[in-house]
Motif scaffolding. Structure first.
Motif, PDB file in Angstrom:
ATOM      1  N   GLU A  93       0.816  -1.206   0.000  1.00  0.00           N
ATOM      2  CA  GLU A  93       0.000   0.000   0.000  1.00  0.00           C
ATOM      3  C   GLU A  93       0.852   1.260   0.000  1.00  0.00           C
ATOM      4  N   ILE A  94       2.172   1.110  -0.117  1.00  0.00           N
ATOM      5  CA  ILE A  94       3.064   2.273  -0.169  1.00  0.00           C
ATOM      6  C   ILE A  94       2.882   2.982  -1.508  1.00  0.00           C
ATOM      7  N   PRO A  95       2.518   4.272  -1.516  1.00  0.00           N
ATOM      8  CA  PRO A  95       2.469   5.013  -2.782  1.00  0.00           C
ATOM      9  C   PRO A  95       3.881   5.374  -3.215  1.00  0.00           C
ATOM     10  N   ARG A  96       4.228   5.085  -4.453  1.00  0.00           N
ATOM     11  CA  ARG A  96       5.593   5.306  -4.910  1.00  0.00           C
ATOM     12  C   ARG A  96       5.600   6.212  -6.138  1.00  0.00           C
ATOM     13  N   LEU A  97       6.616   7.069  -6.211  1.00  0.00           N
ATOM     14  CA  LEU A  97       6.771   8.000  -7.325  1.00  0.00           C
ATOM     15  C   LEU A  97       8.168   7.881  -7.897  1.00  0.00           C
ATOM     16  N   CYS A 118      -0.296  -0.676  -4.693  1.00  0.00           N
ATOM     17  CA  CYS A 118      -1.762  -0.690  -4.807  1.00  0.00           C
ATOM     18  C   CYS A 118      -2.364   0.695  -5.081  1.00  0.00           C
ATOM     19  N   PRO A 119      -1.962   1.741  -4.324  1.00  0.00           N
ATOM     20  CA  PRO A 119      -2.623   3.038  -4.518  1.00  0.00           C
ATOM     21  C   PRO A 119      -2.503   3.589  -5.924  1.00  0.00           C
ATOM     22  N   THR A 120      -1.405   3.283  -6.632  1.00  0.00           N
ATOM     23  CA  THR A 120      -1.213   3.835  -7.972  1.00  0.00           C
ATOM     24  C   THR A 120      -2.216   3.276  -8.979  1.00  0.00           C
ATOM     25  N   LEU A 121      -2.950   2.239  -8.593  1.00  0.00           N
ATOM     26  CA  LEU A 121      -3.926   1.623  -9.496  1.00  0.00           C
ATOM     27  C   LEU A 121      -5.322   2.185  -9.304  1.00  0.00           C
ATOM     28  N   GLY A 186      -6.566   6.094  -4.721  1.00  0.00           N
ATOM     29  CA  GLY A 186      -6.209   4.776  -4.208  1.00  0.00           C
ATOM     30  C   GLY A 186      -5.764   4.821  -2.762  1.00  0.00           C
ATOM     31  N   MET A 187      -5.074   5.885  -2.366  1.00  0.00           N
ATOM     32  CA  MET A 187      -4.651   6.033  -0.969  1.00  0.00           C
ATOM     33  C   MET A 187      -5.855   6.249  -0.060  1.00  0.00           C
ATOM     34  N   VAL A 188      -6.819   7.036  -0.526  1.00  0.00           N
ATOM     35  CA  VAL A 188      -8.043   7.240   0.268  1.00  0.00           C
ATOM     36  C   VAL A 188      -8.759   5.907   0.460  1.00  0.00           C
ATOM     37  N   ALA A 189      -8.832   5.119  -0.607  1.00  0.00           N
ATOM     38  CA  ALA A 189      -9.452   3.799  -0.488  1.00  0.00           C
ATOM     39  C   ALA A 189      -8.677   2.921   0.482  1.00  0.00           C
ATOM     40  N   GLY A 190      -7.340   3.053   0.474  1.00  0.00           N
ATOM     41  CA  GLY A 190      -6.515   2.287   1.404  1.00  0.00           C
ATOM     42  C   GLY A 190      -6.740   2.674   2.851  1.00  0.00           C
ATOM     43  N   ASN A 191      -7.121   3.924   3.082  1.00  0.00           N
ATOM     44  CA  ASN A 191      -7.444   4.360   4.444  1.00  0.00           C
ATOM     45  C   ASN A 191      -8.787   3.814   4.920  1.00  0.00           C
ATOM     46  N   GLU A 192      -9.582   3.292   3.992  1.00  0.00           N
ATOM     47  CA  GLU A 192     -10.872   2.668   4.291  1.00  0.00           C
ATOM     48  C   GLU A 192     -11.744   3.547   5.192  1.00  0.00           C
ATOM     49  N   PRO A 193     -12.140   4.737   4.697  1.00  0.00           N
ATOM     50  CA  PRO A 193     -12.909   5.668   5.539  1.00  0.00           C
ATOM     51  C   PRO A 193     -14.220   5.098   6.060  1.00  0.00           C
ATOM     52  N   LEU A 194     -14.920   4.289   5.252  1.00  0.00           N
ATOM     53  CA  LEU A 194     -16.190   3.739   5.718  1.00  0.00           C
ATOM     54  C   LEU A 194     -15.988   2.742   6.847  1.00  0.00           C
ATOM     55  N   ARG A 195     -14.885   2.000   6.782  1.00  0.00           N
ATOM     56  CA  ARG A 195     -14.623   1.015   7.821  1.00  0.00           C
ATOM     57  C   ARG A 195     -14.036   1.661   9.083  1.00  0.00           C
ATOM     58  N   SER A 347      -3.813   6.154  13.231  1.00  0.00           N
ATOM     59  CA  SER A 347      -3.744   4.882  12.513  1.00  0.00           C
ATOM     60  C   SER A 347      -4.566   4.896  11.230  1.00  0.00           C
ATOM     61  N   LEU A 348      -5.344   5.985  11.009  1.00  0.00           N
ATOM     62  CA  LEU A 348      -6.168   6.058   9.813  1.00  0.00           C
ATOM     63  C   LEU A 348      -5.374   6.483   8.588  1.00  0.00           C
ATOM     64  N   THR A 349      -4.159   6.984   8.765  1.00  0.00           N
ATOM     65  CA  THR A 349      -3.462   7.623   7.662  1.00  0.00           C
ATOM     66  C   THR A 349      -2.285   6.798   7.170  1.00  0.00           C
ATOM     67  N   HIS A 350      -1.922   7.019   5.908  1.00  0.00           N
ATOM     68  CA  HIS A 350      -0.777   6.334   5.321  1.00  0.00           C
ATOM     69  C   HIS A 350       0.519   6.725   6.030  1.00  0.00           C
ATOM     70  N   GLY A 351       0.624   8.005   6.416  1.00  0.00           N
ATOM     71  CA  GLY A 351       1.854   8.475   7.044  1.00  0.00           C
ATOM     72  C   GLY A 351       2.184   7.702   8.302  1.00  0.00           C
ATOM     73  N   GLN A 352       1.203   7.475   9.167  1.00  0.00           N
ATOM     74  CA  GLN A 352       1.439   6.731  10.397  1.00  0.00           C
ATOM     75  C   GLN A 352       1.753   5.270  10.103  1.00  0.00           C
ATOM     76  N   ARG A 353       1.030   4.672   9.166  1.00  0.00           N
ATOM     77  CA  ARG A 353       1.303   3.274   8.855  1.00  0.00           C
ATOM     78  C   ARG A 353       2.686   3.109   8.227  1.00  0.00           C
ATOM     79  N   GLU A 354       3.155   4.141   7.508  1.00  0.00           N
ATOM     80  CA  GLU A 354       4.510   4.062   6.966  1.00  0.00           C
ATOM     81  C   GLU A 354       5.536   4.072   8.089  1.00  0.00           C
TER      82      GLU A 354
END
Length: 366
Positions: A93-97, A118-121, A186-195, A347-354
């Motif tokens: 789930e790491i966004p890469r550039l 995943c997020p890039t897709l 894709g990153m927003v989806a990875g954060n799973e806001p509804l869940r 824990s909801l954000t990509h930054g913390q999970r990274e």
């Protein structure tokens, strides 16, 4: 490089021995997606390779070094324990550039490892896009002995590039503008806001309690009566925006880049955090409007409402009361969440999970 070309970095699988593919996915959404396409991926691999190859799916977090680069040591260890598969696919789930462009996949030919982000897709037809990316990488790492048209796994918005020299890698890159927007989605989806929205249950309780005052105070009724629809909408938007900002600042969710080369990636982190919280707060707001509207219909008698506001007690009046009351409730709910020690927003954000992926300097030196 054309999609129909076979990669020269590895020999074709021995037809007598078959081949093995190891798919390692990050915990959470990447693992869920990997499991959801496992049967389809096996079917495609069986069509491409003869005899059918063996697919293994595991869950393991891809770690990062202190400077933000990938650490593949644990993956290499898993590959060795799996009998040195012909291709190792990492779904992260790491966004890469790369040079400002989304890095969808990167192949490390010296290890026969491909890292797929995943997020890039994006969020549309994600299962199909992941399947295509996995197959494209597999065919390049373990090319078949027979001619195969791999263009069926190609995407118009992604193309391969080769790095020569000490970093002899193959990169699958997306478009700079559309690909960036797709990555954020894709990153927003990875954060799973509804869940993750239920984690703000204490905020919802505080918001509902405060919003309920709007049902019992006639001054709120009169105020909503004299506000135009545009002004009421503006109040709701401002409340959602202000509380989103409050949650970001209060929970220190805004990330600052430690390295200049990671500035663009951190910007994606921050954009996804803002959009995720906006969705959660907006969902909270809508839930409050529905709850207060329903309660107002039960509690406020139409005749009494007409007497107070001096107008017809139509449903629109009840909706105005609910909308204005919800704005007050959302503010109170966000304030309440700031004092709730059980509400872990980070824990909801990509930054913390990274950060959970990173080896510390001490761990690296051990």
């Amino acid at each position: 490089m054309s999609e129909t070309q076979n990669s020269p970095q590895g020999p074709a699988p021995d037809p007598a021995a078959g081949a093995t593919v190891l798919l390692v996915a990050d915990p959470g959404l990447p693992t869920h997606r990997a499991r959801s396409i496992e049967d389809s991926l096996q079917q495609h691999l069986d069509e491409v390779y003869d005899p059918p190859i063996r697919l293994q799916v595991r869950t393991s977090m891809l770690r990062l070094r202190p400077d933000g680069t990938l650490d593949l040591s644990e993956v290499l260890e898993q590959a060795r324990s799996s009998g040195d598969p012909d291709a190792v696919l990492l779904l992260t789930e790491i966004p890469r550039l790369r040079d400002g462009r989304p890095l969808i996949a990167e192949i490390f030919p010296e290890h026969n490892i491909a890292v797929i982000s995943c997020p890039t897709l994006g969020v549309l037809t994600t299962r199909r896009r992941i399947l295509d990316a996995l197959m494209r990488c597999t065919l390049r790492m373990a090319p078949t002995s027979e001619s195969l048209d791999a263009s069926r796994y190609a995407r118009r918005w992604a193309r391969w590039e080769e790095l020569t020299g000490p970093d002899d890698h193959q990169l699958l890159l997306g478009s700079r503008v559309i690909g960036g927007a797709r990555t954020v989605a894709g990153m927003v989806a990875g954060n799973e806001p509804l869940r993750t929205a239920p984690k703000l249950s204490s905020a919802l309780a505080a918001a509902a309690a405060t919003g309920a005052f709007g049902i019992f105070y006639s001054s709120i009724w009169s105020m909503s009566m004299h506000l135009t629809t545009q002004r009421l909408l503006l109040i709701g938007i401002l409340a959602i925006g202000a509380i989103t900002a409050w949650l970001i600042v209060g929970n220190r969710l805004w990330d600052a880049p430690r390295y200049e080369r990671l500035a663009r990636v951190v910007l994606l982190y921050n954009l996804s955090t803002v959009l995720t919280l906006l969705m959660i707060v907006a969902l909270l707001y809508v839930c409050l409007v529905v709850l207060i509207f329903t309660s107002a219909l039960i509690v406020i008698a139409p005749d009494y409402l007409a007497e107070v506001i001096g107008g017809e007690p139509v449903l629109a009046r009840y909706l105005d009361i609910a909308w204005l009351s919800a704005a007050m409730g959302v503010v109170a709910g966000a304030l309440g969440s700031s004092f709730d020690k059980d509400t872990d927003m980070r824990s909801l954000t990509h930054g913390q999970r990274e950060r959970q992926r990173r080896f510390t300097e001490e761990e690296v030196g051990q």
